[in-house]
Design an enzyme around this catalytic site. Structure first.
Site, mmCIF file in Angstrom:
data_model
loop_
_atom_site.group_PDB
_atom_site.id
_atom_site.type_symbol
_atom_site.label_atom_id
_atom_site.label_comp_id
_atom_site.label_asym_id
_atom_site.label_seq_id
_atom_site.Cartn_x
_atom_site.Cartn_y
_atom_site.Cartn_z
ATOM 1 N N GLY A 10 8.414 15.469 -22.400
ATOM 2 C CA GLY A 10 7.576 16.150 -23.383
ATOM 3 C C GLY A 10 7.084 15.276 -24.518
ATOM 4 O O GLY A 10 6.648 15.800 -25.554
ATOM 5 N N THR A 12 4.376 13.490 -24.855
ATOM 6 C CA THR A 12 2.949 13.647 -25.164
ATOM 7 C C THR A 12 2.693 14.939 -25.926
ATOM 8 O O THR A 12 1.912 14.959 -26.884
ATOM 9 C CB THR A 12 2.128 13.615 -23.871
ATOM 10 O OG1 THR A 12 2.363 12.379 -23.187
ATOM 11 C CG2 THR A 12 0.639 13.727 -24.176
ATOM 12 N N LYS A 33 -1.468 4.740 -27.503
ATOM 13 C CA LYS A 33 -0.650 4.623 -26.291
ATOM 14 C C LYS A 33 -0.747 3.169 -25.842
ATOM 15 O O LYS A 33 -1.757 2.752 -25.275
ATOM 16 C CB LYS A 33 -1.186 5.558 -25.199
ATOM 17 C CG LYS A 33 -0.378 5.552 -23.905
ATOM 18 C CD LYS A 33 0.834 6.446 -23.998
ATOM 19 C CE LYS A 33 1.514 6.582 -22.635
ATOM 20 N NZ LYS A 33 2.683 7.481 -22.684
ATOM 21 N N GLY A 106 5.347 5.965 -26.627
ATOM 22 C CA GLY A 106 5.823 5.004 -25.652
ATOM 23 C C GLY A 106 5.679 5.493 -24.228
ATOM 24 O O GLY A 106 5.187 6.593 -23.959
ATOM 25 N N ALA A 107 6.107 4.642 -23.302
ATOM 26 C CA ALA A 107 6.119 4.982 -21.877
ATOM 27 C C ALA A 107 7.570 5.111 -21.441
ATOM 28 O O ALA A 107 8.350 4.170 -21.605
ATOM 29 C CB ALA A 107 5.415 3.892 -21.065
ATOM 30 N N PRO A 196 7.995 24.862 -27.119
ATOM 31 C CA PRO A 196 8.179 25.809 -26.006
ATOM 32 C C PRO A 196 7.626 25.262 -24.702
ATOM 33 O O PRO A 196 6.618 24.544 -24.689
ATOM 34 C CB PRO A 196 7.387 27.034 -26.471
ATOM 35 C CG PRO A 196 6.328 26.485 -27.383
ATOM 36 C CD PRO A 196 6.985 25.328 -28.086
#
EC number: 6.3.3.3
Length: 234
Positions: A10, A12, A33, A106-107, A196
């Protein structure tokens, strides 16, 4: 900096929530990014999702590799140069001169490699002296992954901005409810929020309202960890 305890936790959506709240307050926000992996040139990336949910345009994807791998491995497989985090830090520093907030997503997790020398998001956070927000999962397995990430942060002397659950299920099981207390104990502070499940599918106004309810005041919202725990007793 926004990092996760792994992939698909989650990050992003949490980045978009932070951006939406800051943008709604009238702040100049940029989202970066450093490396997008697992997305073809004709597909939308994470920054596009953030832009759509948060209603901002100042988003920057600095590198893209098609294979769903860590950035260093994806760059090797594509036969392209790896991301230079020193250059990334310079670009972010320039953005920071005329923005109120720069969010860097981050990735994967904190120690995923961006090049073959082992540079990680933790190194970028240290270069920028940036606080790190950790996004974790809600259920079984979250505690170990979160503890390892927090230990890595502390070992490197990095500032923890908080721990957020990236996707809180509509019907949380026993592990989810139990983890609310344990995650706070690991962080040494109350949980900083819980987005949520399905938030990425909301309309922009609905997403803004969800972001406000799901992040603590220090992050721009109204979330209160104690009240949230009271709504989800063991």
């Amino acid at each position: 900096m926004v990092t996760g305890t792994g992939t698909e936790v989650g990050k992003t959506v949490v980045t978009a929530a932070l951006a939406a709240l800051a943008h709604d307050r009238g702040h100049a926000v940029a989202v970066v990014k450093p490396a997008q992996t697992g997305v073809r040139p004709d597909e939308l990336g994470d920054v596009d999702l953030v832009a759509g949910l948060a209603g901002i345009r100042d988003v920057h994807e600095l590198a893209r590799y098609p294979d769903p791998l860590a950035p260093a491995a994806a760059a090797r497989r594509a036969g392209r140069p790896a991301v230079d985090l020193g250059d990334v830090a310079t670009r972010i520093g320039k953005l920071a001169t005329d923005h109120d907030l720069v969010l860097v997503e981050g990735a994967g997790g904190l120690l995923v490699r961006y090049d073959d020398n082992g540079a990680t998001l933790a190194d970028l956070a240290r270069l920028l002296a940036a606080p790190v927000l950790v996004v974790t999962t809600a259920g079984l397995g979250a505690l170990n992954a979160t503890a390892l990430t927090l230990e890595a942060l502390a070992h490197r002397g990095l500032d923890l901005a908080g721990v957020v659950i990236g996707s809180w299920p509509r019907e949380p099981d026993l592990a989810c409810r139990s983890n609310l207390a344990d995650l706070a104990d690991l962080a040494g502070r109350p949980l900083a929020g819980a987005l949520p499940a399905g938030a990425a599918l909301l309309s922009r106004p609905e997403f803004l309202a969800a972001a406000r309810q799901s992040l603590e005041p220090a992050l721009g919202g109204t979330f209160r960890a104690q009240q949230f725990r009271a709504r989800h007793p063991l």
